[in-house]
Scaffold this active site. Structure first.
Site, PDB file in Angstrom:
ATOM      1  N   ALA A 207       3.064  -9.252  -2.862  1.00  0.00           N
ATOM      2  CA  ALA A 207       3.283  -9.977  -4.116  1.00  0.00           C
ATOM      3  C   ALA A 207       4.544  -9.517  -4.840  1.00  0.00           C
ATOM      4  O   ALA A 207       5.233 -10.320  -5.465  1.00  0.00           O
ATOM      5  CB  ALA A 207       2.068  -9.796  -5.036  1.00  0.00           C
ATOM      6  N   GLU A 208       4.832  -8.218  -4.754  1.00  0.00           N
ATOM      7  CA  GLU A 208       5.946  -7.666  -5.521  1.00  0.00           C
ATOM      8  C   GLU A 208       7.315  -7.951  -4.895  1.00  0.00           C
ATOM      9  O   GLU A 208       8.266  -8.300  -5.595  1.00  0.00           O
ATOM     10  CB  GLU A 208       5.773  -6.148  -5.669  1.00  0.00           C
ATOM     11  CG  GLU A 208       4.641  -5.727  -6.584  1.00  0.00           C
ATOM     12  CD  GLU A 208       4.959  -5.973  -8.047  1.00  0.00           C
ATOM     13  OE1 GLU A 208       6.124  -6.256  -8.384  1.00  0.00           O
ATOM     14  OE2 GLU A 208       4.029  -5.883  -8.870  1.00  0.00           O
ATOM     15  N   SER A 209       7.414  -7.794  -3.592  1.00  0.00           N
ATOM     16  CA  SER A 209       8.749  -7.868  -2.973  1.00  0.00           C
ATOM     17  C   SER A 209       8.820  -8.706  -1.706  1.00  0.00           C
ATOM     18  O   SER A 209       9.915  -8.918  -1.181  1.00  0.00           O
ATOM     19  CB  SER A 209       9.229  -6.451  -2.631  1.00  0.00           C
ATOM     20  OG  SER A 209       8.419  -5.886  -1.598  1.00  0.00           O
TER      21      SER A 209
ATOM     22  N   TYR B   9      -0.686 -13.226 -11.228  1.00  0.00           N
ATOM     23  CA  TYR B   9      -0.380 -12.060 -10.401  1.00  0.00           C
ATOM     24  C   TYR B   9      -1.662 -11.409  -9.887  1.00  0.00           C
ATOM     25  O   TYR B   9      -1.779 -11.124  -8.689  1.00  0.00           O
ATOM     26  CB  TYR B   9       0.432 -11.048 -11.214  1.00  0.00           C
ATOM     27  CG  TYR B   9       0.694  -9.755 -10.487  1.00  0.00           C
ATOM     28  CD1 TYR B   9       1.751  -9.645  -9.584  1.00  0.00           C
ATOM     29  CD2 TYR B   9      -0.119  -8.633 -10.695  1.00  0.00           C
ATOM     30  CE1 TYR B   9       1.991  -8.457  -8.906  1.00  0.00           C
ATOM     31  CE2 TYR B   9       0.114  -7.446 -10.023  1.00  0.00           C
ATOM     32  CZ  TYR B   9       1.169  -7.363  -9.136  1.00  0.00           C
ATOM     33  OH  TYR B   9       1.403  -6.195  -8.457  1.00  0.00           O
TER      34      TYR B   9
END
Length: 203
Positions: free
Chosen positions: A101-103, A188
């Site tokens: 999800a982050e990168s 998120y």
């Protein structure tokens, strides 16, 4: 303030008679000590649990997982993820989901706000975690997993609150006594938990 309705209001909502909730939102419920059931589309209390999921958004999240294109092969970081997950006692699938999800598994990712690396550590967070180089996969993952452990301990194992704090900050979760009413943060948390389920089936 969250929009709260009684069982009767929810029944009317389901019949299309009352527009208490955002039609594109998940609905949460909890039953208090007196047996009264409460519903909301913006939970600020950890007692609220998912009651009705936004099917369209859930399907979109699952489709996003299937169609994701990674910058690097996730298998490249598997040994580091496994080692750090074991060291700090964090579910490996959760670590993978956060990285996803982050990168999108891009170790050189840098956000407009300055978060960097696979787990998108903010500069101050990286310093607190003794991460000298956030773009180094091993340092970044170890720091990120250590931070996840801290958040999980802070919220007594509540993964949704830990993820909300990872995204919006501890102070925001404390301010709202639950997941902050920000669409970005709610999305998120949903996204990470959806990714986690997918990784659990492939591990």
């Amino acid at each position: 303030m969250p929009k709260v309705a009684s069982i009767l209001a929810l029944a009317l909502l389901l019949l299309g008679g009352v527009g208490y909730f955002d039609a594109n939102a998940d609905i949460y419920r909890y039953e208090d000590e007196e047996g009264v059931v409460h519903f909301t589309d913006a939970p600020t209390d950890k007692r609220f649990k998912i009651f009705m999921r936004d099917i369209k958004r859930d399907r979109k999240l699952r489709t996003t997982f299937k169609l994701a294109r990674f910058t690097r092969d996730p298998a490249e970081f598997e040994p580091i993820i496994t080692q750090c997950a074991q060291e700090f006692g964090v579910d490996r699938s959760l670590v993978k989901a956060v990285i996803h999800a982050e990168s999108g598994y891009n170790p050189n990712a840098v956000s407009p706000k300055g978060a960097s690396g696979l787990m998108q550590l903010m500069p101050k967070t990286a310093r607190d975690l003794k991460v000298a180089n956030s773009l180094d996969p091993r340092e970044n993952i170890r720091g990120g997993v250590r931070y996840l452990r801290f958040l999980l301990d802070t919220f007594r194992g509540d993964e949704s609150l830990a993820l909300a704090a990872y995204n919006a900050g501890l102070s925001r979760v404390a301010q709202y006594n639950g997941i902050p009413p920000y669409q970005e943060t709610r999305t998120y948390v949903d996204r990470v938990l959806t990714y986690r389920k997918s990784y659990q089936t492939t591990n």
